[in-house]
Design an enzyme around this catalytic site. Structure first.
Site, PDB file in Angstrom:
ATOM      1  N   HIS A   1     -63.501  42.699  28.704  1.00 20.53           N
ATOM      2  CA  HIS A   1     -63.738  41.264  28.869  1.00 20.53           C
ATOM      3  C   HIS A   1     -62.951  40.397  27.887  1.00 20.53           C
ATOM      4  CE1 HIS A   1     -67.001  41.095  31.878  1.00 20.53           C
ATOM      5  NE2 HIS A   1     -67.324  42.278  31.412  1.00 20.53           N
TER       6      HIS A   1
ATOM      7  N   LYS B   1     -70.039  25.798  28.442  1.00 23.02           N
ATOM      8  CA  LYS B   1     -69.719  27.206  28.190  1.00 23.02           C
ATOM      9  C   LYS B   1     -69.996  27.502  26.715  1.00 23.02           C
ATOM     10  CE  LYS B   1     -65.578  26.457  29.733  1.00 23.02           C
ATOM     11  NZ  LYS B   1     -65.530  27.525  30.708  1.00 23.02           N
ATOM     12  N   ARG B   2     -69.969  28.770  26.362  1.00 21.08           N
ATOM     13  CA  ARG B   2     -70.125  29.163  24.968  1.00 21.08           C
ATOM     14  C   ARG B   2     -69.097  28.430  24.114  1.00 21.08           C
ATOM     15  NH1 ARG B   2     -67.642  33.524  22.298  1.00 21.08           N
ATOM     16  NH2 ARG B   2     -66.709  34.142  24.290  1.00 21.08           N
TER      17      ARG B   2
ATOM     18  N   LYS C   1     -61.832  28.187  23.702  1.00 18.60           N
ATOM     19  CA  LYS C   1     -62.269  27.450  24.893  1.00 18.60           C
ATOM     20  C   LYS C   1     -61.975  25.951  24.762  1.00 18.60           C
ATOM     21  CE  LYS C   1     -65.828  30.897  25.926  1.00 18.60           C
ATOM     22  NZ  LYS C   1     -65.389  31.388  27.256  1.00 18.60           N
TER      23      LYS C   1
ATOM     24  N   THR D   1     -66.608  32.400  34.708  1.00 17.17           N
ATOM     25  CA  THR D   1     -67.395  32.325  35.941  1.00 17.17           C
ATOM     26  C   THR D   1     -67.959  30.916  36.135  1.00 17.17           C
ATOM     27  OG1 THR D   1     -69.328  33.177  34.747  1.00 17.17           O
ATOM     28  CG2 THR D   1     -68.029  34.757  36.032  1.00 17.17           C
TER      29      THR D   1
ATOM     30  N   LYS E   1     -68.630  28.504  39.610  1.00 19.76           N
ATOM     31  CA  LYS E   1     -69.883  27.819  39.961  1.00 19.76           C
ATOM     32  C   LYS E   1     -69.639  26.331  40.188  1.00 19.76           C
ATOM     33  CE  LYS E   1     -72.066  31.157  36.950  1.00 19.76           C
ATOM     34  NZ  LYS E   1     -72.365  31.394  35.534  1.00 19.76           N
TER      35      LYS E   1
END
Length: 818
Positions: free
Chosen positions: A359, A547-548, A553, A655, A659
């Site tokens: 991952h 998100k985290r 990110k 992911t 969504k």
């Protein structure tokens, strides 16, 4: 299936009966918690009836079974999702309405299991949903974290971590299987002895035993009698309380060691920036691995006896990231020490039984453990790892004679560390990435040497999400509209969402689609008002990054771009943008100081904007507190924009992007992870791509100088200076100095701006401007883009993902059920 569903009257009667028998009350005097319990037990009865219908079928049909091992399963709330899977949601809702029960209020009484944090755990939960819906026999395995990760509270703009005591009032969906508890052994020493045949054998002596007690959560397939289980392991002291000590008043002595044992299953991802934290994480990983493998072998032996050569044909272990990687040497240990197999036979069986999903390509995230720690905590497993490593290095020496650096890079044990990714790659039958770009990076860089040895073991399987939770349950308005347009077949065949494509050009459909989006926005606004006492205008553009929180990110880039817009509004009275609400949802790891500082920055920028009478008419920054599955279920249907900003080449898949897309949000993002496949699916006109490519990022290491951007861009220089000049925090002007230094000078000898925030900023701000123009000037065209995103989202269903895993790796056969 329709024949054994409860009708509305039966549901009402069951709820009333549960209230009377369990709590001695009825609907007029029951508390919300009692109403929830009665409703949940009614639904659970239906689920367990289906479990009874399929129970034993896997063994009777002698079907192969998958054990999906994952440190996280972010399952979310179960009640509403099970109503959907029973295909009986409308009957339940009508029953609640007629009983005068507010469904929304009751749904919110359900605790959310603290079994996960981010995309890794949510992916695992989606996979279990699809495995059950496709009638594939499987069991998810994880730890029953009693306090989860943490419950996030925002105080004065800072993240505060509180215990997430989700089991405080019990959990109606879990079933304790105390009779299937197993023993996990730590510490001690290894003693060799000679068995009756004269062979040298090994046993662990003077060990510390921990009981692993399983709790099962049923996972129902959609419109099916198939029920798989999510097994969560709870740590219990194997040594009973010393009653003599207790009765003498020596309470601490009587319970000595109990707390230290049971802390194994207390918290998800305990902080590991100190020795005890690292030790606890390693204990958790072995606890999960050993308990799961022991159960799988016990279950196999009940059906097939000690026919271990058959094990790979009947049992498959999927290692979801490296956390459960110790399951590999644990299987070897049991086969050799307890079942009497030789090394070669045990190794051949183990390789065929395991597959590994990677991952991450980030070196700092590829797990490594100190050899000495593992040697002390699990000495026999360490011996097995030593022998695995000796044999591996001997094979590599034959292929790469004299290339010790290369061999060390591929070794399981090297430089006094246990390299978990190398263990998983070297001992698994298949290795997969979770998007096509990610799989390509694994082949070209991360595991290049292994790939060159055996290219056929490496593949890419793009992640997926369950459309049942993320569209059918979360967005009933849009689901009903889709039914009206193309029928209900898409509910079982999500790829048929493509049949919506012609409706993207239908003005009447676009209008209905827009009304659904507005209703979802209003629902989200009500949640913010109710829970955080924040008022949001539903008529603004909803721009969401959820998100985290991690530097790669790039939530930091997002909020700095907001500051750019703020400055333009303040400086130019003629500058306008469509009113926009920027919503952040993110938890930062408790020990990740810089990530927590970014949360503070987001809230400081929000406060700055709120103080300016003109800016606040066009910009509103909101931080969604304690982002979780239930929050996402409201957030994603309401979003207009999906922010997917990772530095290209860093995000394995994502992911959340799927969504958002499924719910009609338009993506702005880099060509990274599954964004690449979203781009391919919707076409360049229906996604907003910006920034460097993965190849350009790789080529820029060593040559990129963020200071050059600082010198040549007055607009960005001003934003950076606002981090340290008191604009944001007048009473503490240097609060964000660390972020300023990280972007311009680096830290600890590392490069400045390693995630290329400033490098991509101009492209990002420009693309945001194009997006705003499209949204404001031609809303019909915007709705067309949104509808196309929903129509093309079927390929990202986890049903497709699971079919790929099964075709290429697992080879499970669907059960034949009535």
């Amino acid at each position: 299936m329709a024949d054994n569903r409860m009708n509305k009257e039966q549901i009402k009667a069951a709820i009333v009966a549960k209230l009377q028998r369990q709590f001695g009350c009825d609907t007029t005097d029951a508390t919300d918690d009692q109403l929830y319990q009665a409703l949940a037990m009614t639904v659970r009865d239906e689920v367990m009836e289906r479990r009874a219908a399929s129970r034993g079928e896997r063994k009777r049909q002698r079907a192969k079974k998958l054990y999906y091992l994952s440190a996280e399963f972010l399952v979310g709330r179960t009640l509403h999702n099970n109503m959907v899977s029973l295909v009986n949601e409308k009957e339940y809702i009508q029953a609640l309405d007629e009983l005068g029960i507010d469904k929304s209020r009751i749904f919110e009484r359900e605790p959310e299991p603290g079994l996960g944090n981010g995309g890794l755990g949510r992916l695992a939960a989606c996979f279990l949903d699809s495995l059950s819906s496709l009638k594939l026999p499987a069991m998810g395995c994880t730890i029953r974290y009693e306090l989860g990760l943490f419950r996030q509270h925002i105080s004065d703009g800072y993240q505060v971590e509180l215990p997430d005591n989700w089991l405080e009032n019990g959990y109606v969906w879990e079933i304790c299987r105390a009779n299937e508890a197993v023993e996990v052994r730590f510490n001690g020493y290894v003693q060799d002895y000679t068995d009756e045949s004269g062979e040298t054998k090994y046993r662990l002596c003077d060990y510390n035993a921990v009981q692993a007690v399983p709790y099962d959560i049923p996972v129902l397939g959609y419109d099916s009698n198939m029920v798989n289980m999510l097994r969560t392991w709870s740590a219990r002291a194997a040594k009973p309380i010393d009653m003599k000590e207790f009765n003498r008043g020596q309470y601490i002595e009587a319970t000595e060691g109990k707390e230290l044992v049971e802390i194994i299953s207390k918290v998800l991802y305990p902080e590991d920036n100190h020795e005890k934290g690292k030790e606890l994480r390693l204990k958790q990983q072995y606890f999960l691995s050993s308990a799961s493998v022991q159960y799988a072998l016990n279950d196999f032996e009940k059906v097939y006896g000690p026919n271990w050569s058959m094990l790979p044909d009947k049992v498959m272990f999927q290692v979801n990231d490296t956390h459960p990687g110790l399951a590999i040497p644990e299987l070897m240990r049991i086969l050799i020490d307890e079942k009497g197999l030789g090394w070669e036979e045990a190794e051949a069986i183990t390789r065929r039984c395991f597959a590994y999903t990677n991952h991450t390509v980030m070196q700092e995230a590829l797990e490594r453990w100190p050899e000495q720690m593992l040697r002390i905590l699990m000495p026999r497993v360490y011996m097995i790892l030593e022998e695995m490593n000796r044999r591996l290095c001997a094979r590599l020496w034959e292929i790469y004679p004299g290339q010790w650096d290369r061999i060390a890079h591929m070794a399981i044990l090297a430089y006094n560390q246990v390299h978990m990714a190398n263990l998983c790659v070297s001992m698994s039958s298949m290795v997969n990435g979770v998007s096509q770009i990610h799989a390509d990076i694994l082949r070209r860089t991360t595991f290049r040497d292994y790939y060159q040895l055996d290219p056929g073991r490496f593949l890419g399987i793009t992640n997926g999400i369950t459309h049942r939770r993320w569209l059918m349950m979360s967005n009933p308005g849009l689901s009903d509209l889709i039914d009206e347009a193309i029928g209900e077949a898409w509910r079982k065949e999500p790829d048929r969402l493509k049949e919506l494509m012609p409706f993207a050009d239908d003005a009447a459909f676009r209008e209905k689609f827009d009304k659904v989006k507005q209703a979802n926005k209003a629902r989200l606004c009500a949640r913010f008002e109710r829970i955080q006492h924040v008022t949001i205008d539903p008529n603004t553009l909803f721009d969401v990054q959820a998100k985290r929180l991690h530097e790669y990110k790039r939530q930091l880039m997002n909020i700095l771009a907001v500051l750019v817009q703020y400055n333009r509004i303040v400086d130019n009275p003629n500058y306008t943008i469509p009113p926009r609400t920027i919503i952040f949802g993110a938890k930062a790891s408790p020990g990740y100081y810089r990530a927590k500082l970014i949360i503070k920055l987001i809230n400081s920028v929000a406060a700055l904007i709120e103080k300016h009478p003109r800016a606040r008419q066009m910009l509103h920054v909101v931080f969604l507190e304690n982002y979780c599955v239930s929050a996402a279920e409201m957030l994603m249907p309401a979003a207009d924009i999906s922010e997917q900003l990772s530095t290209a080449g860093k995000e394995a898949s994502g992911t959340g992007n799927m969504k958002f897309m499924m719910n009609g949000a338009v993506t702005i993002g880099t060509m990274d992870g599954a964004n690449v496949e979203i781009y391919d699916a919707v076409g360049p006109d229906n996604i907003y791509i910006f920034g460097l490519s993965a190849d350009e990022v790789e080529a820029s290491y060593g040559t990129y100088r963020s200071s050059e951007i600082y010198e040549t861009s007055p607009e960005l220089r001003r934003v950076l200076e606002q981090l340290i000049d008191g604009t944001l925090e007048p009473e503490n002007p240097r609060m964000f100095q660390e972020l300023y230094h990280a972007l311009l000078f680096g830290d600890g000898g590392g490069m400045a701006d390693p995630y290329f925030v400033l490098k991509d900023m101009h492209s990002y701000v420009h693309t945001q401007h194009l997006l705003s123009h499209d949204y404001e000037k031609n809303h019909g065209l915007w709705l067309r883009k949104a509808i196309i995103n929903t129509a093309q989202s079927g390929i990202f269903s986890s049903d497709r993902t699971i079919k790929e895993y099964n075709d290429k790796i697992w080879h499970l056969k669907p059960l034949i059920l009535k």
